[in-house]
Design a protein around this motif. Structure first.
Motif, PDB file in Angstrom:
ATOM      1  N   ASP A  46      73.986  52.594  46.579  1.00 31.13           N
ATOM      2  CA  ASP A  46      74.630  51.107  46.109  1.00 31.13           C
ATOM      3  C   ASP A  46      73.823  49.934  46.901  1.00 31.13           C
ATOM      4  O   ASP A  46      73.916  48.800  46.620  1.00 31.13           O
ATOM      5  CB  ASP A  46      75.973  50.881  46.404  1.00 31.13           C
ATOM      6  N   GLY A  47      72.847  50.394  47.569  1.00 25.65           N
ATOM      7  CA  GLY A  47      71.864  49.382  48.293  1.00 25.65           C
ATOM      8  C   GLY A  47      72.490  48.564  49.317  1.00 25.65           C
ATOM      9  O   GLY A  47      72.174  47.659  49.970  1.00 25.65           O
ATOM     10  N   ARG A  48      73.819  48.979  50.011  1.00 26.13           N
ATOM     11  CA  ARG A  48      74.542  47.994  50.903  1.00 26.13           C
ATOM     12  C   ARG A  48      74.135  48.359  52.157  1.00 26.13           C
ATOM     13  O   ARG A  48      74.680  47.784  53.234  1.00 26.13           O
ATOM     14  CB  ARG A  48      75.864  47.916  50.447  1.00 26.13           C
ATOM     15  N   TRP A  49      73.856  49.688  52.450  1.00 23.68           N
ATOM     16  CA  TRP A  49      73.609  50.370  53.808  1.00 23.68           C
ATOM     17  C   TRP A  49      72.175  50.905  53.937  1.00 23.68           C
ATOM     18  O   TRP A  49      71.422  51.475  53.147  1.00 23.68           O
ATOM     19  CB  TRP A  49      74.708  51.342  53.961  1.00 23.68           C
ATOM     20  N   LEU A  50      71.690  50.717  55.241  1.00 20.44           N
ATOM     21  CA  LEU A  50      70.608  51.290  55.542  1.00 20.44           C
ATOM     22  C   LEU A  50      70.672  52.400  56.901  1.00 20.44           C
ATOM     23  O   LEU A  50      71.376  51.824  57.884  1.00 20.44           O
ATOM     24  CB  LEU A  50      69.484  50.210  56.114  1.00 20.44           C
ATOM     25  N   ALA A  51      70.137  53.388  56.468  1.00 17.44           N
ATOM     26  CA  ALA A  51      70.054  54.458  57.686  1.00 17.44           C
ATOM     27  C   ALA A  51      68.492  54.737  58.203  1.00 17.44           C
ATOM     28  O   ALA A  51      67.774  54.770  57.521  1.00 17.44           O
ATOM     29  CB  ALA A  51      70.691  55.877  57.341  1.00 17.44           C
ATOM     30  N   TYR A  52      68.287  54.549  59.646  1.00 11.70           N
ATOM     31  CA  TYR A  52      66.852  54.648  59.984  1.00 11.70           C
ATOM     32  C   TYR A  52      67.100  55.122  61.535  1.00 11.70           C
ATOM     33  O   TYR A  52      67.950  54.908  62.187  1.00 11.70           O
ATOM     34  CB  TYR A  52      66.186  53.052  60.031  1.00 11.70           C
ATOM     35  N   GLY A  53      65.968  55.674  61.745  1.00 12.82           N
ATOM     36  CA  GLY A  53      65.877  56.415  63.463  1.00 12.82           C
ATOM     37  C   GLY A  53      65.225  55.350  64.217  1.00 12.82           C
ATOM     38  O   GLY A  53      64.203  54.751  63.711  1.00 12.82           O
ATOM     39  N   ILE A  54      65.537  55.518  65.421  1.00 12.69           N
ATOM     40  CA  ILE A  54      64.687  54.872  66.496  1.00 12.69           C
ATOM     41  C   ILE A  54      64.230  55.938  67.447  1.00 12.69           C
ATOM     42  O   ILE A  54      65.292  56.623  68.288  1.00 12.69           O
ATOM     43  CB  ILE A  54      65.359  53.998  67.081  1.00 12.69           C
ATOM     44  N   ASN A  55      62.971  56.458  67.430  1.00 14.29           N
ATOM     45  CA  ASN A  55      62.455  57.404  68.509  1.00 14.29           C
ATOM     46  C   ASN A  55      61.938  56.410  69.682  1.00 14.29           C
ATOM     47  O   ASN A  55      61.214  55.495  69.517  1.00 14.29           O
ATOM     48  CB  ASN A  55      61.351  58.193  67.970  1.00 14.29           C
TER      49      ASN A  55
END
Length: 168
Positions: A46-55
């Motif tokens: 739905d374009g409302r959430w973003l998942a991303y990693g931090i290494n």
């Protein structure tokens, strides 16, 4: 023109008149971060959430799930493999261990098994399930399939067991 000359003048003053910066020390190395995309996650349907990693260089990695507009970012230490449900109600992810935790498990001769985490996006409620090897949402996002790790052998097979027919 004159703006470029001003920028050059400011840059020159900064370089010439800038303060000496302290050198980076080994304790600072672990703070360097790099952004990691999530192949199954990224932007929710739905374009409302973003998942991303931090290494980080010190391997204290994390997964972050953030609302695109505004709100609280959820941080999951050692999280990875984020996957949103098709209805954008849930995100599921794997949870690993730090290097020191993994080494401790190895020394204790215990298996290193990841966990599964889920986050209900609307409420922010997080749940963890131990010992999940893989997972996947169904096409509609209404169910989450989880595969546990194979059980560890309890004892080495003895000679008498080898003579018996295999159980399957």
């Amino acid at each position: 023109g004159p703006q470029l000359a001003t920028i050059r003048g400011i840059a020159g003053a900064t370089i010439l008149g800038g303060q000496a910066r302290p050198a980076v020390t080994p304790s600072d190395y672990g703070k360097f971060e790099s952004l990691v995309t999530q192949p199954r996650g990224g932007l929710s349907p739905d374009g409302r959430w973003l998942a991303y990693g931090i290494n980080r260089s010190n391997r204290e990695n994390e997964l972050r799930v953030a609302p695109v507009a505004a709100g609280e970012t959820k941080t999951i230490p050692f999280g990875s493999q984020a996957a949103f449900s098709a209805d954008s109600r849930w995100v599921a992810y794997a949870i690993g261990y730090s290097e020191s935790q993994e080494e401790k498990l190895r020394q204790q001769k215990k298996p290193i098994q990841r966990k599964l985490g889920t986050l209900e996006l609307a409420s922010g409620v997080m749940t963890t399930v131990d010992g999940i090897e893989t997972f996947a949402f169904n096409a509609s996002g209404s169910h989450l399939a989880m595969k546990r790790y194979a059980p560890e052998p309890k004892s080495p097979p003895d000679a008498s067991a080898a003579e018996e027919a295999p159980v399957g």
